[in-house]
Enzyme design. Structure first.
Site, short mmCIF file in Angstrom:
data_model
loop_
_atom_site.label_atom_id
_atom_site.label_comp_id
_atom_site.label_asym_id
_atom_site.label_seq_id
_atom_site.Cartn_x
_atom_site.Cartn_y
_atom_site.Cartn_z
N LYS A 1 -10.77 0.72 -11.71
CA LYS A 1 -10.97 -0.58 -11.04
C LYS A 1 -12.39 -0.64 -10.48
CE LYS A 1 -8.95 -3.75 -7.65
NZ LYS A 1 -7.80 -4.02 -6.79
N SER B 1 -13.52 -0.04 -3.56
CA SER B 1 -13.31 -0.60 -2.23
C SER B 1 -14.64 -0.58 -1.49
CB SER B 1 -12.29 0.22 -1.44
OG SER B 1 -12.38 -0.16 -0.07
N ASN C 1 -14.96 -0.72 1.65
CA ASN C 1 -14.71 -0.39 3.06
C ASN C 1 -14.66 1.10 3.37
OD1 ASN C 1 -14.51 -3.17 3.78
ND2 ASN C 1 -12.51 -3.18 2.76
N THR C 2 -14.90 1.93 2.35
CA THR C 2 -15.05 3.37 2.59
C THR C 2 -16.50 3.69 2.26
OG1 THR C 2 -12.74 3.86 2.07
CG2 THR C 2 -14.30 5.68 1.84
N LYS D 1 0.81 -1.22 0.00
CA LYS D 1 0.00 0.00 0.00
C LYS D 1 0.84 1.26 0.00
CE LYS D 1 -4.20 -1.67 2.32
NZ LYS D 1 -5.41 -1.11 1.69
N ASN E 1 -12.43 -5.72 -7.80
CA ASN E 1 -12.07 -5.63 -6.38
C ASN E 1 -12.69 -6.81 -5.59
OD1 ASN E 1 -11.18 -4.36 -3.90
ND2 ASN E 1 -11.18 -2.44 -5.05
N ASN F 1 -2.28 2.96 -7.28
CA ASN F 1 -3.74 2.88 -7.13
C ASN F 1 -4.14 3.97 -6.14
OD1 ASN F 1 -6.14 1.97 -5.59
ND2 ASN F 1 -6.05 0.14 -6.86
N ASN G 1 -11.32 -8.66 4.21
CA ASN G 1 -10.67 -7.49 4.82
C ASN G 1 -11.63 -6.31 4.84
OD1 ASN G 1 -9.59 -4.93 3.23
ND2 ASN G 1 -9.69 -6.62 1.76
N ARG G 2 -11.49 -5.51 5.89
CA ARG G 2 -12.20 -4.23 5.98
C ARG G 2 -11.20 -3.18 6.47
NH1 ARG G 2 -15.11 -7.27 10.10
NH2 ARG G 2 -14.31 -6.81 12.20
N GLY H 1 -9.79 -14.06 -2.85
CA GLY H 1 -9.23 -15.41 -2.88
C GLY H 1 -10.12 -16.37 -3.65
N PHE I 1 -8.74 1.61 3.61
CA PHE I 1 -7.73 2.55 3.10
C PHE I 1 -6.79 3.06 4.19
CE2 PHE I 1 -10.25 4.24 -0.87
CZ PHE I 1 -10.05 3.02 -1.49
C1 LIG Z 1 -5.80 -7.45 2.59
C2 LIG Z 1 -6.25 -6.86 1.28
C3 LIG Z 1 -6.10 -5.49 1.05
C4 LIG Z 1 -6.51 -4.93 -0.16
N1 LIG Z 1 -6.34 -3.60 -0.38
C5 LIG Z 1 -6.68 -3.07 -1.59
C6 LIG Z 1 -6.45 -1.70 -1.86
O1 LIG Z 1 -5.90 -0.96 -1.05
N2 LIG Z 1 -6.85 -1.23 -3.06
C7 LIG Z 1 -7.43 -2.02 -4.02
O2 LIG Z 1 -7.75 -1.54 -5.13
N3 LIG Z 1 -7.63 -3.33 -3.79
C8 LIG Z 1 -7.26 -3.87 -2.61
N4 LIG Z 1 -7.46 -5.20 -2.38
C9 LIG Z 1 -8.12 -6.02 -3.45
C10 LIG Z 1 -7.10 -6.72 -4.35
O3 LIG Z 1 -6.32 -5.81 -5.06
C11 LIG Z 1 -7.83 -7.65 -5.34
O4 LIG Z 1 -8.62 -6.84 -6.18
C12 LIG Z 1 -8.73 -8.66 -4.64
O5 LIG Z 1 -8.14 -9.11 -3.44
C13 LIG Z 1 -9.01 -9.88 -5.53
O6 LIG Z 1 -7.80 -10.55 -5.85
P1 LIG Z 1 -7.30 -11.89 -5.06
O7 LIG Z 1 -8.47 -12.81 -4.98
O8 LIG Z 1 -6.17 -12.42 -5.88
O9 LIG Z 1 -6.85 -11.41 -3.72
C14 LIG Z 1 -7.07 -5.78 -1.17
C15 LIG Z 1 -7.18 -7.15 -0.94
C16 LIG Z 1 -6.78 -7.70 0.27
C17 LIG Z 1 -6.93 -9.19 0.49
#
Ligand SMILES: Cc1cc2nc3c(=O)[nH]c(=O)nc-3n(C[C@H](O)[C@H](O)[C@H](O)COP(=O)(O)O)c2cc1C
Length: 364
Positions: A214, A173, A175-176, A65, A243, A139, A110-111, A266, A114
């Site tokens: 995104k 996101s 979470n905002t 981040k 996302n 990003n 996750n929550r 995941g 940002f």
């Molecule tokens: C712990 C965590 C933090 C994340 N933080 C961000 C973020 O700050 N900005 C963002 O665009 N996506 C964030 N993501 C989403 C990932 O970039 C991705 O879009 C999402 O996890 C799906 O991919 P994956 O299944 O391979 O993890 C986050 C994901 C996780 C697990």
């Protein structure tokens, strides 16, 4: 070496709170003398958004981040790294605990909300490595209590476009509070108009920087129609799909943890994210390339994303369960797929299954 180290370290990291394990991983990547991954086979190279990617596998946003380890990740074999989300001002995010592993499902909730060291700290780090080469995107997101969220994006474009390989507008996101409303047609049109305008101003003095959007995998198809229509009309350079999801698939086994608020990522996200990717691909009609992300945890999943419409892919959650060896595994699976079909480049596979995927019955 790194594989052996990881195999030994993983049980220890899994015994820690997920966020502590993540901080420790970032520290290790920042300090450890990392071996450089073998050079990439030229058949894995991808040209997209005017950039030359040595391979299509990117580190998704959220892992780094604050721009602390992009070069370590590139050394380990990623074709590109997306730093962020960064917000203009530093902010702490939500109270802990705010990251949860769903071990039996190979998923994460996750929550974080940002949590960011803020633009100045990240800018300083990216500026210090600006001549190191490699594709490092940024990003960007708005501060939680910003009076004018669009102004936050504009400010960040002005600051980062001169030094980032590309900029991703993150309005997905979960979470905002209220952030995802920026995906609605009218709000999105206003946001993209001002963002692209800011990018054009920077281009005049610093050269062009691609702007990507995104989106969430939770949009309805009518909302996706609008989002793609606006993105095309405003001429963004690409989209990232997508996302984390607020949905909880019926297949989840970790029922108790699944009740935690936040975005799910995941393996359980793979079907939804891949469906939305294919739906986006058929709507974009090759106007720009797509990055497919969500649930990639094997070579087969990576190939499915490409065949559904992704020119490039990103992953994050699978690294928690599979480790960094996954990157090499995906590369060799993609090369095998090319050999099987006697192809010279991945571009020939992009979108091959998009129509078939969108014709499937909608997921339950
Ligand atoms: C712990 C965590 C933090 C994340 N933080 C961000 C973020 O700050 N900005 C963002 O665009 N996506 C964030 N993501 C989403 C990932 O970039 C991705 O879009 C999402 O996890 C799906 O991919 P994956 O299944 O391979 O993890 C986050 C994901 C996780 C697990």
């Amino acid at each position: 070496m790194i594989g052996l180290f990881e195999r030994l370290a993983r049980p220890f990291l899994h015994a820690l709170d997920p966020e502590d394990a993540h901080s420790l991983t970032i520290k290790m990547l920042a300090c450890a003398p990392l071996p450089r991954a073998a050079g990439d086979d030229k058949r894995l190279a991808v040209r997209a958004f005017g950039l030359n990617f040595p391979n299509p596998i990117g580190m998704a946003a959220g892992f780094d981040k604050n721009g602390e380890v992009p070069d370590a990740l590139l050394r380990l074999g990623f074709g590109f790294v997306e730093t962020g989300t960064v917000t203009p001002l530093p902010q702490r995010g939500n109270p802990r605990p705010r990251v949860f592993r769903l071990n039996a499902d190979r998923g994460v909730i996750n929550r974080l909300g940002f949590n960011s060291q803020g633009a100045e700290a990240v800018l300083r780090r990216l500026a210090a490595r600006a001549n190191a080469g490699g594709i490092v995107g940024i990003n960007i997101g708005a501060n939680k209590d910003a009076a004018d969220r669009v102004a936050d994006y504009v400010r960040l474009i002005e600051r980062f476009a001169p030094i980032a390989s590309y900029v991703t507008i993150n309005i997905s996101s979960p979470n905002t509070p209220g952030l995802r409303n920026l995906q609605q047609a009218e709000a999105l049109d206003d946001l993209l108009a001002r963002v692209i305008d800011a990018r054009e101003r920077v281009t005049r003095r610093a050269g062009p920087t691609p702007v990507l959007l995104k989106i969430a995998p939770d949009l309805s198809l009518a909302e996706l129609d609008d989002a793609v229509g606006v993105a095309r009309a405003r001429r963004v350079d690409g989209m990232i799909v997508g996302n984390t999801t607020l949905t909880r698939p019926a297949s989840l086994r970790e029922m108790k943890i699944a009740k935690e608020a936040g975005g799910l990522s995941g393996r359980p996200l793979l079907p939804l994210a891949t469906r939305m990717l294919a739906e986006t691909y058929v709507r974009v009609e090759s106007a720009f390339p797509l990055i497919g992300v969500g649930g990639i945890d094997s070579g087969a999943a990576a190939l499915a994303k490409i065949r559904a419409g992704a020119s490039l892919i990103q992953l994050y959650s699978a690294l928690v369960f599979r480790g960094l060896g996954l990157v090499a595994e995906i590369k060799s699976a993609l090369l095998s797929a090319l050999e099987r079909d006697s192809l010279d480049s991945l571009s020939e596979l992009v979108g091959a299954d998009a129509a078939a995927v969108t014709a499937e019955a909608w997921l339950g």
